[in-house]
Design an enzyme around this catalytic site. Structure first.
Site, short mmCIF file in Angstrom:
data_model
loop_
_atom_site.label_atom_id
_atom_site.label_comp_id
_atom_site.label_asym_id
_atom_site.label_seq_id
_atom_site.Cartn_x
_atom_site.Cartn_y
_atom_site.Cartn_z
CB SER A 126 -1.16 0.06 0.86
OG SER A 126 -1.95 0.73 1.21
CE1 TYR A 150 -3.22 -2.83 5.82
CE2 TYR A 150 -3.20 0.08 4.94
CZ TYR A 150 -3.75 -2.14 4.60
OH TYR A 150 -4.27 -2.15 3.38
CE LYS A 154 -1.74 -4.64 3.50
NZ LYS A 154 -1.77 -6.15 2.51
#
Ligand code: NAD
Ligand code: WQD
Length: 338
Positions: A126, A150, A154
């Site tokens: 992302s 989050y 990643k």
């Protein structure tokens, strides 16, 4: 004999659209999904679009025994790994859940792939790994400083996969950093179906247009941007899906490879531009009020898609108007989702 592309999280938003793009390119997707944020009903829709539904193995990517069985029983040539949790706010509340699902899940998958000798992996990363960038467009070489669990999950997976690549020959790994995926397949049969109140702009706007929610609150109207609202690089989910096919094709043609590639349009659009495009596409008003800034939001960023064009031969080609028209077709045809 079929030669599958294993699509973890393939029942979800981006995964289901990628199954369409894979089938159109002659690949056979095999979905592994625990359906924690999706519905098996998507399979009938995929059958209508592509002529045949992919097989679904219902299970968890952290289940090593299941993965070993899948790799032993099915001819899998490559894996596209979408399975993960993606709500930034939830990741702050329950970081261990996010590290377990996203990081541990990826490690279990990679270990099972290594044991089975399947060494081609396309990973859903992302643009959130960049955090607040120094400049836009953001190149892949920009510093990474994710601002929440989050985003860190990643980046951790990216780093683990990089180390795996360097540890033994033969891995082909593509780390794809998506900007803001929006829109739906042009048939209106599949699309994004958030559970509860949407966190993201486009599903919120479409629910306001269809009448499920009374108004949009624009998070901040005093940013240093042309109209004062936040600017993002919205990319059509079918362009993104085709980007995965391009990455897969590229990876399979290499003896080994480690790629980190942005998937975005290279253009920034403001919240108000999105709202106005959605009003044009739907013919419906989208009532909005300007509220305070959302904590943690970056004012403006967009990606540099040059590497995707050079290395993968991929470019986003669908416009903001198409993104809104396709979102609207999905939302108005399926107001309750699947
Ligand atoms: P999604 O929630 O629609 O799809 C994820 C799918 O993975 C769901 O079907 C879910 O049921 C499944 N899943 C989750 N954990 C699992 C597990 N442990 N085992 C098996 N299946 C599991 O989300 P999406 O928007 O399609 O995102 C796909 C991937 O792309 C995610 O990894 C996400 O972090 C990443 N990503 C998404 C965005 C975005 O804005 N949508 C942006 C950048 C990156
Ligand atoms: C876009 C713009 C908001 C909702 C998130 C994740 C990121 C990535 C993509 C996975 C911003 C504004 C939004 C609303 C608004 N996901 N907005 N009113 O924050 O760029 O990125 O999704 O990797 O990690 O953080 O996307 O769609 O939430 O917001 O005004 O009700 O819309 O402030 O400017 P974001 P978004």
């Amino acid at each position: 004999m079929k030669n599958y592309v294993l699509v973890t999280g393939g029942a979800g938003y981006i995964g289901s659209h990628t199954c369409v793009a894979l089938a159109a390119a002659g690949y056979t997707p095999l979905i592994l999904d625990n359906l924690c944020n999706s519905s098996a009903k998507v399979l009938d829709r995929l059958a209508t679009i592509s002529g045949a539904a992919p097989r679904l193995i219902e299970g968890d990517v952290r289940d090593r025994a299941l993965l070993d069985r899948v790799f032993a029983q099915e001819p899998v040539q490559a894996v596209i790994h979408f399975a993960g949790l993606k709500a930034v706010g939830d990741s702050v509340v329950d970081p261990l859940l996010y590290y377990d699902n996203n990081v541990n899940g990826s490690l279990v998958l990679a270990a099972a792939m290594r044991a089975a000798g399947v060494r081609t992996l396309i990973f859903s990363s992302s643009a959130t790994v960049y955090g607040e960038p120094d400049e836009s467009p953001i190149p892949e070489s920009a510093p990474t400083r994710p601002a929440n669990p989050y985003g860190r999950s990643k980046l951790m997976v990216e780093e683990c996969l990089g180390d795996l690549y360097r540890s033994e020959p033969g891995w082909r790994i593509a780390l794809l950093r998506y900007f803001n995926p929006v829109g739906a397949h042009e048939s209106g049969l599949i699309g994004e179906h958030p559970q509860g109140k949407p966190n993201n702009l486009m599903p919120f706007v479409s629910q306001v247009a269809v009448g499920t929610r009374p108004e949009l609150v624009v998070h901040g109207g005093d940013y240093p941007t042309p109209d004062g609202t936040g600017v993002r690089d919205y990319v059509h989910v079918m362009d993104l899906a085709e980007g995965h096919v391009a990455a897969l094709r590229h990876a399979l043609a290499q003896p080994q490879a480690l790629l980190t590639v942005n998937l975005g349009t290279g253009r920034g659009c403001s919240v108000l531009e999105v709202v106005q495009a959605f009003e044009r596409a739907s013919g419906r008003p989208v009532p909005r009020t300007i509220g305070p800034r959302r904590p943690g939001d970056v004012p403006a960023y967009w990606g540099d898609p040059a590497a995707a064009a050079e290395v993968l031969g991929w470019q986003a080609r669908r416009t903001l108007d198409q993104m809104c028209a396709d979102s609207w077709r999905w939302q108005s045809g399926n107001p309750e989702g699947y």
